[in-house]
Scaffold this active site. Structure first.
Site, mmCIF file in Angstrom:
data_model
loop_
_atom_site.group_PDB
_atom_site.id
_atom_site.type_symbol
_atom_site.label_atom_id
_atom_site.label_comp_id
_atom_site.label_asym_id
_atom_site.label_seq_id
_atom_site.Cartn_x
_atom_site.Cartn_y
_atom_site.Cartn_z
ATOM 1 N N LYS A 30 -34.957 9.944 -5.295
ATOM 2 C CA LYS A 30 -35.061 11.390 -5.455
ATOM 3 C C LYS A 30 -35.805 11.745 -6.733
ATOM 4 O O LYS A 30 -36.735 12.565 -6.724
ATOM 5 C CB LYS A 30 -33.664 12.019 -5.493
ATOM 6 C CG LYS A 30 -33.660 13.517 -5.816
ATOM 7 C CD LYS A 30 -32.251 14.046 -5.935
ATOM 8 C CE LYS A 30 -31.748 14.066 -7.355
ATOM 9 N NZ LYS A 30 -32.077 15.327 -8.066
ATOM 10 N N ASN A 31 -35.403 11.158 -7.844
ATOM 11 C CA ASN A 31 -35.977 11.547 -9.131
ATOM 12 C C ASN A 31 -37.433 11.126 -9.270
ATOM 13 O O ASN A 31 -38.159 11.706 -10.073
ATOM 14 C CB ASN A 31 -35.133 10.989 -10.281
ATOM 15 C CG ASN A 31 -33.775 11.669 -10.372
ATOM 16 O OD1 ASN A 31 -33.613 12.803 -9.933
ATOM 17 N ND2 ASN A 31 -32.796 10.978 -10.933
ATOM 18 N N ARG A 100 -34.073 22.133 -11.178
ATOM 19 C CA ARG A 100 -34.593 21.875 -12.514
ATOM 20 C C ARG A 100 -35.915 21.115 -12.473
ATOM 21 O O ARG A 100 -36.816 21.364 -13.269
ATOM 22 C CB ARG A 100 -33.571 21.081 -13.339
ATOM 23 C CG ARG A 100 -34.128 20.738 -14.718
ATOM 24 C CD ARG A 100 -33.164 20.102 -15.663
ATOM 25 N NE ARG A 100 -33.843 19.863 -16.923
ATOM 26 C CZ ARG A 100 -34.031 20.771 -17.855
ATOM 27 N NH1 ARG A 100 -33.599 22.000 -17.663
ATOM 28 N NH2 ARG A 100 -34.663 20.479 -18.977
ATOM 29 N N CYS A 124 -28.042 21.304 -11.598
ATOM 30 C CA CYS A 124 -26.620 21.063 -11.834
ATOM 31 C C CYS A 124 -26.197 21.579 -13.204
ATOM 32 O O CYS A 124 -26.916 21.429 -14.187
ATOM 33 C CB CYS A 124 -26.311 19.566 -11.749
ATOM 34 S SG CYS A 124 -26.193 18.930 -10.080
ATOM 35 N N ARG A 129 -29.977 21.137 -21.040
ATOM 36 C CA ARG A 129 -31.142 20.267 -20.888
ATOM 37 C C ARG A 129 -32.364 21.094 -21.294
ATOM 38 O O ARG A 129 -33.128 21.565 -20.465
ATOM 39 C CB ARG A 129 -31.243 19.753 -19.447
ATOM 40 C CG ARG A 129 -30.078 18.846 -19.080
ATOM 41 C CD ARG A 129 -30.280 18.157 -17.762
ATOM 42 N NE ARG A 129 -29.992 19.060 -16.655
ATOM 43 C CZ ARG A 129 -29.959 18.664 -15.383
ATOM 44 N NH1 ARG A 129 -30.197 17.410 -15.065
ATOM 45 N NH2 ARG A 129 -29.711 19.508 -14.416
ATOM 46 N N PRO A 130 -32.511 21.317 -22.605
ATOM 47 C CA PRO A 130 -33.523 22.259 -23.079
ATOM 48 C C PRO A 130 -34.938 21.760 -22.826
ATOM 49 O O PRO A 130 -35.181 20.571 -22.644
ATOM 50 C CB PRO A 130 -33.233 22.354 -24.581
ATOM 51 C CG PRO A 130 -32.577 21.055 -24.925
ATOM 52 C CD PRO A 130 -31.772 20.675 -23.715
ATOM 53 N N VAL A 131 -35.864 22.734 -22.840
ATOM 54 C CA VAL A 131 -37.263 22.406 -22.587
ATOM 55 C C VAL A 131 -38.069 22.361 -23.884
ATOM 56 O O VAL A 131 -39.288 22.287 -23.842
ATOM 57 C CB VAL A 131 -37.893 23.425 -21.604
ATOM 58 C CG1 VAL A 131 -37.162 23.392 -20.275
ATOM 59 C CG2 VAL A 131 -37.884 24.833 -22.193
ATOM 60 N N LEU A 133 -38.614 20.018 -26.018
ATOM 61 C CA LEU A 133 -39.467 18.833 -26.156
ATOM 62 C C LEU A 133 -40.730 18.973 -25.321
ATOM 63 O O LEU A 133 -41.811 18.554 -25.748
ATOM 64 C CB LEU A 133 -38.700 17.573 -25.762
ATOM 65 C CG LEU A 133 -37.531 17.172 -26.670
ATOM 66 C CD1 LEU A 133 -36.839 15.930 -26.122
ATOM 67 C CD2 LEU A 133 -38.003 16.925 -28.095
ATOM 68 N N ASP A 317 -26.307 8.904 -14.366
ATOM 69 C CA ASP A 317 -26.183 9.262 -12.958
ATOM 70 C C ASP A 317 -25.246 8.344 -12.181
ATOM 71 O O ASP A 317 -24.981 8.597 -11.004
ATOM 72 C CB ASP A 317 -27.565 9.258 -12.282
ATOM 73 C CG ASP A 317 -28.344 10.537 -12.547
ATOM 74 O OD1 ASP A 317 -27.779 11.465 -13.156
ATOM 75 O OD2 ASP A 317 -29.524 10.606 -12.164
ATOM 76 N N VAL A 339 -25.028 11.349 -22.721
ATOM 77 C CA VAL A 339 -26.280 11.999 -22.319
ATOM 78 C C VAL A 339 -26.077 13.485 -22.052
ATOM 79 O O VAL A 339 -26.819 14.329 -22.558
ATOM 80 C CB VAL A 339 -26.881 11.295 -21.087
ATOM 81 C CG1 VAL A 339 -28.178 11.977 -20.645
ATOM 82 C CG2 VAL A 339 -27.137 9.819 -21.391
ATOM 83 N N ARG A 409 -28.255 17.635 -2.117
ATOM 84 C CA ARG A 409 -29.412 17.665 -3.016
ATOM 85 C C ARG A 409 -29.936 16.260 -3.307
ATOM 86 O O ARG A 409 -31.115 16.107 -3.626
ATOM 87 C CB ARG A 409 -29.048 18.341 -4.347
ATOM 88 C CG ARG A 409 -28.874 19.853 -4.278
ATOM 89 C CD ARG A 409 -28.612 20.438 -5.664
ATOM 90 N NE ARG A 409 -29.589 19.903 -6.598
ATOM 91 C CZ ARG A 409 -29.284 19.273 -7.731
ATOM 92 N NH1 ARG A 409 -28.029 19.095 -8.069
ATOM 93 N NH2 ARG A 409 -30.240 18.818 -8.519
#
Length: 449
Positions: A30-31, A100, A124, A129-131, A133, A317, A339, A409
């Site tokens: 998936k990822n 996301r 989720c 999980r900031p953007v 970076l 995960d 994490v 998902r």
């Protein structure tokens, strides 16, 4: 697996303590699939992607790409994507807010079109999980980036409309930021060096896909990536790597039910940390071929500690699934989540089934119990949903799990695959109350083949 809204109020009924046996065919990752689909935007020619899993998130990403102007044809797990005529540079909020990974389009869209407008992402609720970076890296490459009213506006100033190579250090080896910046750098002028890059197999899969289109990327699989920009990329035919998280989930299904099962296709070295911990927990792992392994359970489940870390450490995960196994272990174990800060919410659901788990900050202390009992439970996120299925398989009696929108998902036909192994698991349609597909029907289908 259902891609319809009815999945939101459907339930899984799981009758526990049925032995499993047989082989599981592992779907595409998936990822990897999600970010490789975003990477299609780098190319102005049609491409073919194979081994694409049939998942809700994948179809959401396809909807984002379609909204941008990508033409898509699907035949089973083979997709033809034609990004030659990108007609929009703004991704639709109603889709991005649910996925996301759709934020990944910002890098390739900006690099190719010179402008991108992407709403801040959803997904989720497992923590921040900031953007930042992503944004800082794009700015280092010469982009103007502003966040206004929940949307990231990015553009490349000047006449040439090309990003510039840069030296970028990531404060944290973020998978998403590594992927976004690597994609953007493939079409930049000059060399881009990403230090403290993520080393996850999905990052390597994306890099290999970009290289198949003609990108120049060195250091794949290491902490330092060097990307030499090229003017354009070309068409390719590419197969997505197998899903290591799905494979790990099924291996734990074997361990928690004391059953021998095999999984393929996989890349065994990508499962190194999971295999090591399963062995510590008493299971034997046998490599049957370069892409197939089997699990032989031990006499009892041994307690063992895990700490989630970026790859090649134990994957976050797989944390919830491994905790399900530890609830039935002989002894006390500790799970430390480093994490995501909100990724222990499944503990309350395990407790409903009789597990003995205490949470202290980002640590869960599990005292193994002889037996779990089936109970009504609610999935809180994607991996927690799989963990509750595993707990149900190992419990006495019937577990009824709701919140299947999370499960759908990220797992392709999980209940069907488990039923083929011998599990008793049934999906009940939330609208009609009818059985979506019975264990007996799946078993009959298997025998007819």
């Amino acid at each position: 697996m259902s891609n319809s809204p009815e999945a939101d109020n459907s339930v899984l009924e799981i009758w526990g303590q049925h032995p499993l046996a047989g082989h599981v065919s592992i779907s595409g990752a998936k990822n990897s699939a999600l970010v490789v689909m975003a990477g299609i935007l780098l190319c102005s020619q049609p491409c073919r992607l194979r081994n694409i899993p049939n998942l809700v998130d994948v179809h959401r990403m396809a909807a984002v790409l379609t909204a941008l102007g990508v033409k898509i044809k699907q035949e089973d797990d083979c997709w033809e994507l034609d990004p030659s005529d990108i007609s929009h540079t703004r991704a639709p909020y109603e889709i991005v807010s649910k996925l996301r990974a759709s934020f990944f389009v910002i890098g390739p869209l900006l690099a190719r079109m010179g402008v991108a407008r992407i709403p801040l992402p959803g997904g989720c609720a497992i923590g921040a999980r900031p953007v930042e970076l992503h944004v800082r890296g794009l700015q280092a490459m010469g982009a103007n980036v502003q966040i206004e009213h929940g949307t990231v506006h990015a553009c490349i100033p000047g006449i040439r409309k090309r990003l510039q190579g840069a030296n970028i250090y990531l404060d944290y080896p973020s998978v998403g930021a590594t992927e976004t910046l690597m994609m953007a750098a493939t079409l930049a002028e000059g060399d881009t060096v990403i230090d403290n890059a993520a080393q996850e197999p999905e990052v390597a899969d994306l890099a290999n896909f970009c290289r198949a289109m003609g990108a120049r990327i060195r250091g794949v699989g290491t902490k330092t990536l060097t990307i030499s920009g090229v003017p354009s990329l070309h068409s390719t035919d590419y197969a997505i790597v197998p899903d290591r998280i799905e494979a790990g989930t099924f291996l734990i299904a074997g361990a928690i039910t004391r059953s021998k099962i095999s999984v393929s296709p996989i890349v065994p070295e990508q499962l190194g940390a999971v295999i090591a911990k399963l062995q510590e927990a008493g299971s034997q792992i046998v490599v049957e071929s370069p892409n197939r392994i089997s699990l032989i359970p031990g006499d009892e489940i041994q307690a063992t500690d895990i700490q989630t870390l970026p790859y090649p450490g134990f994957p976050t995960d797989m944390q919830a699934q491994f905790m399900a196994l530890m609830t039935l272990s002989n002894g006390s174990s500790m799970v430390t989540e480093t994490v995501f800060e909100n990724r222990l919410r499944h503990v309350a659901e395990f407790s409903r089934m009789g597990a003995n788990v205490r949470v202290n900050g980002n640590c869960a202390i599990i005292q193994g119990v002889p037996m779990l009992s089936g109970a009504p439970v609610m999935a809180t996120d994607l991996r927690a949903s799989a963990a509750l299925v595993l707990a149900g398989l190992g419990a006495q009696g019937k577990t009824v799990m709701s919140g299947l929108q999370h499960l759908d998902r990220g797992y392709e036909q999980l209940e069907r695959k488990l039923t083929k192994l011998g599990a008793r698991i049934t999906r009940i349609d939330g609208t009609t109350g009818q059985v979506a597909e019975t264990s007996e029907e799946i078993t009959a289908s298997r025998r007819s083949r």
